[in-house]
Scaffold this active site. Structure first.
Site, PDB file in Angstrom:
ATOM      1  N   ASP A 141     -14.695   3.079   8.742  1.00  7.48           N
ATOM      2  CA  ASP A 141     -15.255   3.009   7.392  1.00  7.48           C
ATOM      3  C   ASP A 141     -15.661   4.430   7.010  1.00  7.48           C
ATOM      4  N   VAL A 142     -15.003   4.981   6.001  1.00  8.99           N
ATOM      5  CA  VAL A 142     -15.203   6.407   5.694  1.00  8.99           C
ATOM      6  C   VAL A 142     -16.552   6.724   5.042  1.00  8.99           C
ATOM      7  N   LYS A 167     -11.438  11.542  -8.805  1.00  8.30           N
ATOM      8  CA  LYS A 167     -10.175  12.233  -8.476  1.00  8.30           C
ATOM      9  C   LYS A 167     -10.268  13.728  -8.813  1.00  8.30           C
ATOM     10  N   ARG A 219       2.210  -0.869  -8.415  1.00 11.38           N
ATOM     11  CA  ARG A 219       1.477  -2.128  -8.276  1.00 11.38           C
ATOM     12  C   ARG A 219       1.039  -2.335  -6.812  1.00 11.38           C
ATOM     13  N   THR A 220      -0.242  -2.115  -6.548  1.00  9.78           N
ATOM     14  CA  THR A 220      -0.801  -2.319  -5.198  1.00  9.78           C
ATOM     15  C   THR A 220      -2.023  -3.225  -5.333  1.00  9.78           C
ATOM     16  N   TYR A 271      -9.684   4.367 -16.505  1.00 12.43           N
ATOM     17  CA  TYR A 271      -9.768   4.968 -15.174  1.00 12.43           C
ATOM     18  C   TYR A 271     -11.194   5.505 -14.938  1.00 12.43           C
ATOM     19  N   SER A 302       0.823  -1.213   0.000  1.00 13.16           N
ATOM     20  CA  SER A 302       0.000   0.000   0.000  1.00 13.16           C
ATOM     21  C   SER A 302       0.854   1.260   0.000  1.00 13.16           C
ATOM     22  N   ILE A 303       0.402   2.262  -0.727  1.00 14.86           N
ATOM     23  CA  ILE A 303       1.076   3.567  -0.709  1.00 14.86           C
ATOM     24  C   ILE A 303       1.051   4.120   0.720  1.00 14.86           C
ATOM     25  N   ILE A 323      -7.202   6.566   0.343  1.00  9.92           N
ATOM     26  CA  ILE A 323      -8.411   5.751   0.228  1.00  9.92           C
ATOM     27  C   ILE A 323      -9.107   6.023  -1.097  1.00  9.92           C
TER      28      ILE A 323
HETATM   29  P1  NDP Z   1      -4.449  -0.104  -1.600  1.00 10.45           P
HETATM   30  O1  NDP Z   1      -5.377  -1.137  -2.152  1.00 10.45           O
HETATM   31  O2  NDP Z   1      -3.243  -0.571  -0.893  1.00 10.45           O
HETATM   32  O3  NDP Z   1      -5.244   0.913  -0.661  1.00 10.45           O
HETATM   33  C1  NDP Z   1      -6.578   1.309  -0.888  1.00 10.45           C
HETATM   34  C2  NDP Z   1      -7.184   1.522   0.474  1.00 10.45           C
HETATM   35  O4  NDP Z   1      -8.500   2.087   0.385  1.00 10.45           O
HETATM   36  C3  NDP Z   1      -7.318   0.232   1.257  1.00 10.45           C
HETATM   37  O5  NDP Z   1      -6.510   0.280   2.412  1.00 10.45           O
HETATM   38  C4  NDP Z   1      -8.782   0.200   1.616  1.00 10.45           C
HETATM   39  O6  NDP Z   1      -8.990  -0.215   2.953  1.00 10.45           O
HETATM   40  C5  NDP Z   1      -9.179   1.649   1.527  1.00 10.45           C
HETATM   41  N1  NDP Z   1     -10.636   1.780   1.490  1.00 10.45           N
HETATM   42  C6  NDP Z   1     -11.488   1.410   0.498  1.00 10.45           C
HETATM   43  N2  NDP Z   1     -12.756   1.633   0.885  1.00 10.45           N
HETATM   44  C7  NDP Z   1     -12.703   2.159   2.137  1.00 10.45           C
HETATM   45  C8  NDP Z   1     -13.685   2.596   3.073  1.00 10.45           C
HETATM   46  N3  NDP Z   1     -15.005   2.558   2.810  1.00 10.45           N
HETATM   47  N4  NDP Z   1     -13.280   3.081   4.278  1.00 10.45           N
HETATM   48  C9  NDP Z   1     -11.961   3.142   4.580  1.00 10.45           C
HETATM   49  N5  NDP Z   1     -10.986   2.735   3.738  1.00 10.45           N
HETATM   50  C10 NDP Z   1     -11.351   2.250   2.527  1.00 10.45           C
HETATM   51  O7  NDP Z   1      -4.076   0.799  -2.867  1.00 10.45           O
HETATM   52  P2  NDP Z   1      -3.147   2.065  -3.107  1.00 10.45           P
HETATM   53  O8  NDP Z   1      -2.116   2.158  -2.077  1.00 10.45           O
HETATM   54  O9  NDP Z   1      -2.767   1.972  -4.533  1.00 10.45           O
HETATM   55  O10 NDP Z   1      -4.185   3.271  -2.974  1.00 10.45           O
HETATM   56  C11 NDP Z   1      -4.051   4.353  -2.056  1.00 10.45           C
HETATM   57  C12 NDP Z   1      -4.437   5.656  -2.736  1.00 10.45           C
HETATM   58  O11 NDP Z   1      -3.476   5.959  -3.741  1.00 10.45           O
HETATM   59  C13 NDP Z   1      -5.798   5.664  -3.422  1.00 10.45           C
HETATM   60  O12 NDP Z   1      -6.414   6.915  -3.218  1.00 10.45           O
HETATM   61  C14 NDP Z   1      -5.421   5.528  -4.893  1.00 10.45           C
HETATM   62  O13 NDP Z   1      -6.403   6.049  -5.738  1.00 10.45           O
HETATM   63  C15 NDP Z   1      -4.155   6.356  -4.909  1.00 10.45           C
HETATM   64  N6  NDP Z   1      -3.292   6.165  -6.083  1.00 10.45           N
HETATM   65  C16 NDP Z   1      -2.800   4.929  -6.391  1.00 10.45           C
HETATM   66  C17 NDP Z   1      -1.968   4.772  -7.494  1.00 10.45           C
HETATM   67  C18 NDP Z   1      -1.420   3.430  -7.859  1.00 10.45           C
HETATM   68  O14 NDP Z   1      -0.897   3.286  -8.964  1.00 10.45           O
HETATM   69  N7  NDP Z   1      -1.469   2.429  -7.009  1.00 10.45           N
HETATM   70  C19 NDP Z   1      -1.605   5.904  -8.354  1.00 10.45           C
HETATM   71  C20 NDP Z   1      -2.149   7.176  -7.904  1.00 10.45           C
HETATM   72  C21 NDP Z   1      -2.979   7.281  -6.813  1.00 10.45           C
HETATM   73  P3  NDP Z   1      -9.211  -1.761   3.360  1.00 10.45           P
HETATM   74  O15 NDP Z   1      -8.071  -2.517   2.827  1.00 10.45           O
HETATM   75  O16 NDP Z   1      -9.223  -1.662   4.859  1.00 10.45           O
HETATM   76  O17 NDP Z   1     -10.518  -2.118   2.722  1.00 10.45           O
HETATM   77  C1  KAL Z   2      -5.598   3.715 -15.571  1.00 10.69           C
HETATM   78  C2  KAL Z   2      -5.328   2.941 -14.569  1.00 10.69           C
HETATM   79  C3  KAL Z   2      -5.505   1.474 -14.694  1.00 10.69           C
HETATM   80  C4  KAL Z   2      -6.502   0.944 -13.726  1.00 10.69           C
HETATM   81  C5  KAL Z   2      -7.912   1.510 -13.793  1.00 10.69           C
HETATM   82  C6  KAL Z   2      -8.582   1.810 -12.686  1.00 10.69           C
HETATM   83  C7  KAL Z   2      -8.031   1.862 -11.305  1.00 10.69           C
HETATM   84  C8  KAL Z   2      -8.804   2.315 -10.311  1.00 10.69           C
HETATM   85  C9  KAL Z   2      -8.376   2.426  -8.878  1.00 10.69           C
HETATM   86  C10 KAL Z   2      -9.453   1.950  -7.900  1.00 10.69           C
HETATM   87  C11 KAL Z   2      -9.146   2.527  -6.526  1.00 10.69           C
HETATM   88  C12 KAL Z   2      -9.413   0.432  -7.886  1.00 10.69           C
HETATM   89  C13 KAL Z   2     -10.553  -0.243  -7.158  1.00 10.69           C
HETATM   90  O1  KAL Z   2     -11.441   0.377  -6.604  1.00 10.69           O
HETATM   91  C14 KAL Z   2     -10.511  -1.742  -7.177  1.00 10.69           C
HETATM   92  C15 KAL Z   2     -11.749  -2.399  -6.546  1.00 10.69           C
HETATM   93  O2  KAL Z   2     -12.837  -2.347  -7.431  1.00 10.69           O
HETATM   94  C16 KAL Z   2     -11.452  -3.905  -6.276  1.00 10.69           C
HETATM   95  N1  KAL Z   2     -10.373  -4.080  -5.309  1.00 10.69           N
HETATM   96  C17 KAL Z   2     -10.585  -4.224  -3.978  1.00 10.69           C
HETATM   97  O3  KAL Z   2     -11.706  -4.218  -3.481  1.00 10.69           O
HETATM   98  C18 KAL Z   2      -9.358  -4.354  -3.099  1.00 10.69           C
HETATM   99  C19 KAL Z   2      -9.436  -5.704  -2.387  1.00 10.69           C
HETATM  100  C20 KAL Z   2      -9.337  -3.167  -2.128  1.00 10.69           C
HETATM  101  C21 KAL Z   2      -8.172  -3.209  -1.158  1.00 10.69           C
HETATM  102  O4  KAL Z   2      -9.203  -2.020  -2.942  1.00 10.69           O
HETATM  103  C22 KAL Z   2      -9.761  -0.845  -2.517  1.00 10.69           C
HETATM  104  N2  KAL Z   2      -9.539   0.183  -3.346  1.00 10.69           N
HETATM  105  O5  KAL Z   2     -10.389  -0.754  -1.498  1.00 10.69           O
HETATM  106  C23 KAL Z   2      -4.912   3.519 -13.244  1.00 10.69           C
HETATM  107  C24 KAL Z   2      -3.548   3.093 -12.758  1.00 10.69           C
HETATM  108  C25 KAL Z   2      -2.506   3.365 -13.814  1.00 10.69           C
HETATM  109  C26 KAL Z   2      -3.174   3.849 -11.466  1.00 10.69           C
HETATM  110  C27 KAL Z   2      -4.030   3.524 -10.268  1.00 10.69           C
HETATM  111  C28 KAL Z   2      -4.111   2.097  -9.852  1.00 10.69           C
HETATM  112  C29 KAL Z   2      -4.655   4.537  -9.655  1.00 10.69           C
HETATM  113  C30 KAL Z   2      -5.457   4.458  -8.419  1.00 10.69           C
HETATM  114  O6  KAL Z   2      -6.201   5.423  -8.152  1.00 10.69           O
HETATM  115  O7  KAL Z   2      -5.347   3.489  -7.644  1.00 10.69           O
END
Ligand code: NDP
Ligand code: KAL
Length: 257
Positions: free
Chosen positions: A67-68, A165, A195-196, A158, A20-21, A95
């Site tokens: 839970d937000v 966003k 990659r997360t 996206y 996770s970031i 989040i």
């Molecule tokens: P992770 O999957 O590691 O983190 C996403 C987090 O969102 C999880 O910890 C999840 O919590 C939390 N979340 C989802 N729903 C809820 C909710 N209802 N209440 C509280 N928490 C919630 O992914 P990333 O580290 O990639 O994502 C972190 C942030 O970085 C996001 O905003 C994402 O959009 C942003 N980002 C990511 C990029 C990427 O390439 N990975 C690029 C640019 C931005 P839980 O696990 O407890 O459900």
């Molecule tokens: C253009 C890119 C390629 C990918 C397209 C969409 C990415 C969206 C990000 C969004 C946060 C992903 C989800 O919500 C996944 C969700 O539907 C299913 N996953 C889960 O439920 C897991 C288990 C939990 C932990 O995830 C969450 N979010 O709670 C975008 C790329 C290049 C960059 C990214 C990944 C940006 C970003 O915002 O994360």
């Protein structure tokens, strides 16, 4: 000028696992001497988060479920944090969520429910947690949220998250304007693809990574550590004149036409 975060307390929201970031941010803040507070969406994430945090030497962390999407839960969490530690100095909001079905195909097909879900979790949550954290930030402080280029311009797949966003970015700026008088800064970090767990299984992620390696000025992708160190800068007094800003930690990809 003191750039250590010793004696300061930060809330980190959104650690799911070691990729996770939020975890990259937690490690950077820990290295800088900060005390950390972690929140997770659901109690079943408590143990994994606690296990990860136990690897941070000398960290006296606290843990809360939050839970937000639930206003009462957000308010209760920050009230409890206030009771337990008093003052906090900042918050990392990492989040986002959208329905997988809305992260492929055409944006025009997004349902009302899917649109509102992603806005609720990914954008409004910043407003809710900022409002709840504000009374605890009695010494001023810094709030950092995570955003992505897809909110500034169209990025394939996206889709609904791009619109969320864009909302998040605008919310960050309005919040920065409101809270500036309280010496609370609000900024965003726009990360390149990493990659997360969230990124896993979403459309064409590997193609996006490859494009960064080929085209971004630095010709490589970025790491959680690099995002973490930028969050440290934004939390520290080094950035004391910066608010309402989005810093791209993306190997320079956003400057390309
Ligand atoms: P992770 O999957 O590691 O983190 C996403 C987090 O969102 C999880 O910890 C999840 O919590 C939390 N979340 C989802 N729903 C809820 C909710 N209802 N209440 C509280 N928490 C919630 O992914 P990333 O580290 O990639 O994502 C972190 C942030 O970085 C996001 O905003 C994402 O959009 C942003 N980002 C990511 C990029 C990427 O390439 N990975 C690029 C640019 C931005 P839980 O696990 O407890 O459900
Ligand atoms: C253009 C890119 C390629 C990918 C397209 C969409 C990415 C969206 C990000 C969004 C946060 C992903 C989800 O919500 C996944 C969700 O539907 C299913 N996953 C889960 O439920 C897991 C288990 C939990 C932990 O995830 C969450 N979010 O709670 C975008 C790329 C290049 C960059 C990214 C990944 C940006 C970003 O915002 O994360």
């Amino acid at each position: 000028m003191n750039f250590s975060l010793e004696g300061r307390t930060y809330v980190v929201m959104g650690v799911a696992n070691k990729r996770s970031i939020a975890w990259g941010i937690a490690r950077s803040l820990h290295e800088a001497g900060a005390r950390l507070i972690f929140t997770y969406a659901n109690e079943r994430f408590e143990k994994p988060v606690r296990d990860l945090v136990s690897t941070l030497e000398g960290q006296d962390a606290l843990f809360y479920e939050c839970d937000v999407t639930n206003d009462e839960a957000v308010d209760a969490t920050f009230q409890q944090i206030g009771n337990d530690v008093g003052t906090i100095h900042g918050l990392a909001h990492c989040i986002a969520f959208a329905d997988k079905e809305d992260l492929k195909g055409e944006f025009v097909d997004t349902s009302r429910d899917g649109y509102l879900l992603s806005q609720n979790i990914s954008a409004y949550s910043l407003v809710a947690v900022t409002r709840a954290a504000k009374p605890l930030m009695t010494e001023g402080g810094s709030i950092v949220t995570m955003t992505y280029l897809g909110g500034e311009r169209v990025v394939q797949n996206y889709n609904v998250m791009g619109v969320a966003k864009a909302s998040l970015d605008a919310s960050m700026k309005y919040l920065a304007n409101d809270l500036g008088k309280n010496n609370i800064r609000v900024n965003g970090i726009s990360a390149g693809p990493i990659r997360t767990l969230s990124a896993k299984g979403v459309g064409d992620f590997n193609t996006v990574l490859k494009q960064i390696e080929e085209k971004a000025p630095l010709r490589r992708t970025v790491t959680q550590e690099e995002v973490g160190d930028t969050a440290y800068y934004l939390m520290s007094d080094l950035s004391r004149g910066v608010t309402g800003e989005i810093i791209h930690v993306d190997s320079g990809f956003n400057i390309l036409g």
